[in-house]
Design a protein around this motif. Structure first.
Motif, PDB file in Angstrom:
ATOM      1  N   SER A  25      44.655  41.471  42.124  1.00  0.00           N
ATOM      2  CA  SER A  25      44.620  40.108  42.667  1.00  0.00           C
ATOM      3  C   SER A  25      44.494  39.047  41.592  1.00  0.00           C
ATOM      4  CB  SER A  25      43.458  39.984  43.665  1.00  0.00           C
ATOM      5  OG  SER A  25      42.232  40.128  42.984  1.00  0.00           O
ATOM      6  N   SER A  26      44.410  39.474  40.314  1.00  0.00           N
ATOM      7  CA  SER A  26      44.179  38.486  39.252  1.00  0.00           C
ATOM      8  C   SER A  26      44.565  39.098  37.904  1.00  0.00           C
ATOM      9  CB  SER A  26      42.693  38.119  39.308  1.00  0.00           C
ATOM     10  OG  SER A  26      42.226  37.598  38.102  1.00  0.00           O
ATOM     11  N   LEU A  28      45.678  40.758  34.525  1.00  0.00           N
ATOM     12  CA  LEU A  28      46.669  41.774  34.163  1.00  0.00           C
ATOM     13  C   LEU A  28      47.188  42.505  35.404  1.00  0.00           C
ATOM     14  CD1 LEU A  28      44.912  43.217  30.974  1.00  0.00           C
ATOM     15  CD2 LEU A  28      46.912  41.715  31.066  1.00  0.00           C
ATOM     16  N   SER A  47      41.700  44.974  46.016  1.00  0.00           N
ATOM     17  CA  SER A  47      40.556  44.381  45.307  1.00  0.00           C
ATOM     18  C   SER A  47      39.573  43.967  46.390  1.00  0.00           C
ATOM     19  CB  SER A  47      40.980  43.169  44.459  1.00  0.00           C
ATOM     20  OG  SER A  47      41.104  42.016  45.269  1.00  0.00           O
ATOM     21  N   ARG A  48      38.417  43.427  45.985  1.00  0.00           N
ATOM     22  CA  ARG A  48      37.442  43.044  47.001  1.00  0.00           C
ATOM     23  C   ARG A  48      38.001  41.979  47.937  1.00  0.00           C
ATOM     24  NH1 ARG A  48      32.963  41.703  42.634  1.00  0.00           N
ATOM     25  NH2 ARG A  48      34.895  40.783  41.888  1.00  0.00           N
ATOM     26  N   THR A  49      38.843  41.061  47.407  1.00  0.00           N
ATOM     27  CA  THR A  49      39.291  39.912  48.211  1.00  0.00           C
ATOM     28  C   THR A  49      40.774  39.972  48.595  1.00  0.00           C
ATOM     29  OG1 THR A  49      39.921  38.645  46.236  1.00  0.00           O
ATOM     30  CG2 THR A  49      37.630  38.422  46.977  1.00  0.00           C
ATOM     31  N   ASP A  71      35.921  47.635  47.597  1.00  0.00           N
ATOM     32  CA  ASP A  71      35.050  47.441  46.441  1.00  0.00           C
ATOM     33  C   ASP A  71      34.931  48.802  45.752  1.00  0.00           C
ATOM     34  OD1 ASP A  71      32.885  47.194  44.686  1.00  0.00           O
ATOM     35  OD2 ASP A  71      31.832  45.796  46.006  1.00  0.00           O
ATOM     36  N   VAL A  72      35.348  48.885  44.499  1.00  0.00           N
ATOM     37  CA  VAL A  72      35.378  50.193  43.830  1.00  0.00           C
ATOM     38  C   VAL A  72      33.988  50.761  43.568  1.00  0.00           C
ATOM     39  CG1 VAL A  72      37.625  49.775  42.739  1.00  0.00           C
ATOM     40  CG2 VAL A  72      35.523  49.253  41.474  1.00  0.00           C
ATOM     41  N   THR A  95      40.479  46.775  37.056  1.00  0.00           N
ATOM     42  CA  THR A  95      39.318  46.002  37.518  1.00  0.00           C
ATOM     43  C   THR A  95      38.506  45.526  36.323  1.00  0.00           C
ATOM     44  OG1 THR A  95      38.134  48.077  37.743  1.00  0.00           O
ATOM     45  CG2 THR A  95      39.084  47.178  39.732  1.00  0.00           C
ATOM     46  N   ARG A  96      37.928  44.350  36.449  1.00  0.00           N
ATOM     47  CA  ARG A  96      37.081  43.818  35.365  1.00  0.00           C
ATOM     48  C   ARG A  96      35.629  43.847  35.823  1.00  0.00           C
ATOM     49  NH1 ARG A  96      36.697  40.755  30.892  1.00  0.00           N
ATOM     50  NH2 ARG A  96      38.930  40.454  30.614  1.00  0.00           N
ATOM     51  N   LYS A 119      33.716  49.584  36.282  1.00  0.00           N
ATOM     52  CA  LYS A 119      34.925  49.956  35.532  1.00  0.00           C
ATOM     53  C   LYS A 119      35.039  51.469  35.346  1.00  0.00           C
ATOM     54  CE  LYS A 119      37.755  48.920  31.498  1.00  0.00           C
ATOM     55  NZ  LYS A 119      38.230  47.911  30.579  1.00  0.00           N
ATOM     56  N   THR A 143      42.914  51.139  32.484  1.00  0.00           N
ATOM     57  CA  THR A 143      42.843  50.057  31.495  1.00  0.00           C
ATOM     58  C   THR A 143      41.612  50.264  30.628  1.00  0.00           C
ATOM     59  OG1 THR A 143      43.846  48.574  33.120  1.00  0.00           O
ATOM     60  CG2 THR A 143      42.806  47.549  31.191  1.00  0.00           C
ATOM     61  N   GLY A 187      44.546  44.000  23.717  1.00  0.00           N
ATOM     62  CA  GLY A 187      43.741  43.279  22.735  1.00  0.00           C
ATOM     63  C   GLY A 187      43.260  41.982  23.370  1.00  0.00           C
ATOM     64  N   LYS A 192      42.688  32.135  26.045  1.00  0.00           N
ATOM     65  CA  LYS A 192      41.430  32.422  25.361  1.00  0.00           C
ATOM     66  C   LYS A 192      40.893  31.109  24.795  1.00  0.00           C
ATOM     67  CE  LYS A 192      40.604  36.933  25.505  1.00  0.00           C
ATOM     68  NZ  LYS A 192      40.835  37.100  26.940  1.00  0.00           N
TER      69      LYS A 192
HETATM   70  N1  LIG Z   1      42.160  39.931  29.707  1.00  0.00           N
HETATM   71  C1  LIG Z   1      41.872  40.404  28.486  1.00  0.00           C
HETATM   72  O1  LIG Z   1      41.905  39.690  27.460  1.00  0.00           O
HETATM   73  C2  LIG Z   1      41.506  41.859  28.333  1.00  0.00           C
HETATM   74  C3  LIG Z   1      41.400  42.422  27.047  1.00  0.00           C
HETATM   75  C4  LIG Z   1      41.050  43.763  26.917  1.00  0.00           C
HETATM   76  C5  LIG Z   1      40.812  44.539  28.047  1.00  0.00           C
HETATM   77  N2  LIG Z   1      40.897  43.953  29.279  1.00  0.00           N
HETATM   78  C6  LIG Z   1      40.600  44.806  30.453  1.00  0.00           C
HETATM   79  O2  LIG Z   1      41.617  44.625  31.420  1.00  0.00           O
HETATM   80  C7  LIG Z   1      41.078  44.746  32.729  1.00  0.00           C
HETATM   81  C8  LIG Z   1      41.536  43.584  33.574  1.00  0.00           C
HETATM   82  O3  LIG Z   1      41.064  42.391  32.971  1.00  0.00           O
HETATM   83  P1  LIG Z   1      41.560  40.962  33.516  1.00  0.00           P
HETATM   84  O4  LIG Z   1      41.179  39.972  32.471  1.00  0.00           O
HETATM   85  O5  LIG Z   1      42.976  41.049  33.950  1.00  0.00           O
HETATM   86  O6  LIG Z   1      40.566  40.801  34.774  1.00  0.00           O
HETATM   87  P2  LIG Z   1      40.503  39.697  35.938  1.00  0.00           P
HETATM   88  O7  LIG Z   1      41.573  38.672  35.815  1.00  0.00           O
HETATM   89  O8  LIG Z   1      39.080  39.228  35.987  1.00  0.00           O
HETATM   90  O9  LIG Z   1      40.809  40.573  37.253  1.00  0.00           O
HETATM   91  C9  LIG Z   1      39.940  41.561  37.623  1.00  0.00           C
HETATM   92  C10 LIG Z   1      40.397  42.194  38.928  1.00  0.00           C
HETATM   93  O10 LIG Z   1      39.415  43.170  39.307  1.00  0.00           O
HETATM   94  C11 LIG Z   1      39.082  42.989  40.680  1.00  0.00           C
HETATM   95  N3  LIG Z   1      37.721  43.513  40.855  1.00  0.00           N
HETATM   96  C12 LIG Z   1      36.599  43.149  40.151  1.00  0.00           C
HETATM   97  N4  LIG Z   1      35.546  43.854  40.614  1.00  0.00           N
HETATM   98  C13 LIG Z   1      36.019  44.683  41.583  1.00  0.00           C
HETATM   99  C14 LIG Z   1      35.413  45.642  42.436  1.00  0.00           C
HETATM  100  N5  LIG Z   1      34.094  45.919  42.384  1.00  0.00           N
HETATM  101  N6  LIG Z   1      36.192  46.315  43.337  1.00  0.00           N
HETATM  102  C15 LIG Z   1      37.519  46.049  43.407  1.00  0.00           C
HETATM  103  N7  LIG Z   1      38.148  45.147  42.629  1.00  0.00           N
HETATM  104  C16 LIG Z   1      37.404  44.473  41.741  1.00  0.00           C
HETATM  105  C17 LIG Z   1      39.239  41.478  40.895  1.00  0.00           C
HETATM  106  O11 LIG Z   1      39.498  41.125  42.228  1.00  0.00           O
HETATM  107  P3  LIG Z   1      38.376  40.721  43.327  1.00  0.00           P
HETATM  108  O12 LIG Z   1      37.527  39.645  42.722  1.00  0.00           O
HETATM  109  O13 LIG Z   1      39.173  40.301  44.507  1.00  0.00           O
HETATM  110  O14 LIG Z   1      37.613  41.976  43.610  1.00  0.00           O
HETATM  111  C18 LIG Z   1      40.514  41.231  40.083  1.00  0.00           C
HETATM  112  O15 LIG Z   1      41.648  41.574  40.845  1.00  0.00           O
HETATM  113  C19 LIG Z   1      39.544  44.857  32.555  1.00  0.00           C
HETATM  114  O16 LIG Z   1      39.172  46.216  32.662  1.00  0.00           O
HETATM  115  C20 LIG Z   1      39.303  44.362  31.138  1.00  0.00           C
HETATM  116  O17 LIG Z   1      38.183  44.988  30.549  1.00  0.00           O
HETATM  117  C21 LIG Z   1      41.249  42.657  29.450  1.00  0.00           C
END
Ligand SMILES: NC(=O)c1ccc[n+]([C@@H]2O[C@H](COP(=O)([O-])OP(=O)(O)OC[C@H]3O[C@@H](n4cnc5c(N)ncnc54)[C@H](OP(=O)(O)O)[C@@H]3O)[C@@H](O)[C@H]2O)c1
Length: 241
Positions: A25-26, A28, A47-49, A71-72, A95-96, A119, A143, A187, A192
C-alpha cells in the motif's frame, strides 16, 4: 508463440500470474504492485489498511487489483487473509517495521522486539501460510536492506533483522524448493532528507535510488526461474564506501 516466449517464456514473465504484495500500500511495495500490474499480473495488495484504501490503491496501481487487510503481527490475520487470497504464483513482502534509530545501549528494546515481530516474524508467518498455496514454479521475494551488510551506528536492530532475513532466504531456498525464495536489499531510496542526499553523492552511483530502480530487482527475481536463495543488492555501491 513468439508473444508467449517474450512475455512468459524462459524468463517466466508475470502475465496472468497472481502476485500477492504484502506491504503493497506504500513505498517499494506500491511500486512493485504497479510494475507487476503493468506486466499483466493479477495483483493482490495486502497491508493493515489495504481494503479501506481500495479505491485509492486501484487508482495508483490499475483497475482490477484486489486488496486484503491483514496485520502481519497477528497469526489469525495472516491465516484468514491468506485464505481469502487463495492460490498465488508469487509473494513479495515489503513491510516496514516501526523503529526509530537509537544506539544499542540507549535503545528501547521493546521497540526493537516489535520491529522483529513485524519484519522478521511477520514474513515467517506469511511464508508458512503461503507456501502450500504457491505454484511449484512460483517464488517469494523478501526485503532486507543495506544495513544488513554495511553497519551504520544507531541501526543495530535493522542490521540484525536484515541479515537474518537474508539468512532465512538461503535456509528456505533448500526447504521450500521447488518454490524459489530470494531477497532484495535496497540502499537509500528517494525521497530522503538533504543530509542523506548529500552523503549519497559519495556513492559510486552518486545519488539515492528511485523506487522504480529498486523495484526492477523484485520483478527480475520473480521472473528468473534459476535464481533462488539469493539477495540482490540495489544500493548504487553504498556498501562499498
Ligand atoms: N525505503 C528505503 O529507503 C529502504 C531502504 C532499505 C530497506 N528498506 C526496506 O524496504 C521495506 C519497505 O520499506 P518502504 O520504505 O517501502 O516502507 P513504507 O513505505 O513505510 O511501506 C510499508 C508497508 O508496510 C505495511 N505494513 C507496515 N506494518 C504492517 C503490518 N504490521 N502488517 C501489514 N502491513 C504492514 C504498510 O501498510 P499499512 O500501514 O497499511 O499496514 C505499507 O504498505 C522495509 O522492510 C524497509 O526496511 C527500505
Amino acid at each position: 508463440m513468439r508473444e508467449s516466449i517474450a512475455e512468459n517464456g524462459i524468463m517466466g514473465g508475470l502475465k496472468n500470474k497472481r502476485v500477492l504484495v504484502v506491504g503493497g500500500s506504500s513505498g517499494l511495495g506500491l511500486m512493485v504492485s504497479r510494475l507487476a500490474r503493468g506486466r499483466g499480473a493479477e495483483v493482490v495488495i495486502a497491508s493493515r489498511t489495504a481494503s479501506d484504501r481500495h479505491e485509492e490503491l486501484a487508482e495508483a496501481v490499475g483497475a482490477g487489483i484486489e486488496t486484503v487487510s491483514l496485520d502481519v503481527t497477528s497469526e489469525e490475520d495472516v491465516e484468514s487473509g491468506l485464505e481469502r487470497v487463495g492460490n498465488i504464483d508469487h509473494m513479495v513482502v515489503a513491510t516496514r517495521p516501526p523503529l526509530s534509530p537509537a544506539l544499542f545501549v540507549e535503545a528501547d528494546l521493546d521497540q526493537a522486539r516489535q520491529a522483529f515481530e513485524t519484519k522478521f516474524w511477520g514474513q515467517c508467518r506469511l511464508i508458512r501460510q503461503a507456501h502450500g498455496r504457491l505454484a511449484p514454479d512460483g517464488s517469494i521475494v523478501l526485503t532486507s536492506g543495506i544495513a544488513g551488510e554495511r553497519i551504520y551506528a544507531g541501526n543495530f536492530a535493522m542490521s540484525v533483522i536484515n541479515s537474518a532475513t537474508e539468512t532465512l532466504c538461503r535456509a528456505l531456498a533448500v526447504e521450500l524448493a521447488p518454490v524459489r525464495i530470494n531477497a532484495v536489499s535496497p540502499g537509500f531510496v528517494a525521497p530522503k532528507p538533504p543530509d542523506v542526499e548529500a552523503r549519497a553523492r559519495r556513492f559510486p552511483a552518486g545519488r539515492v535510488a528511485s523506487a522504480e530502480e529498486v523495484v526492477k530487482a523484485y520483478i527480475h527475481l520473480m521472473e528468473s526461474p534459476y535464481v533462488t536463495g539469493t539477495t540482490l543488492v540495489v544500493d548504487g555501491g553504498a556498501r562499498l564506501v
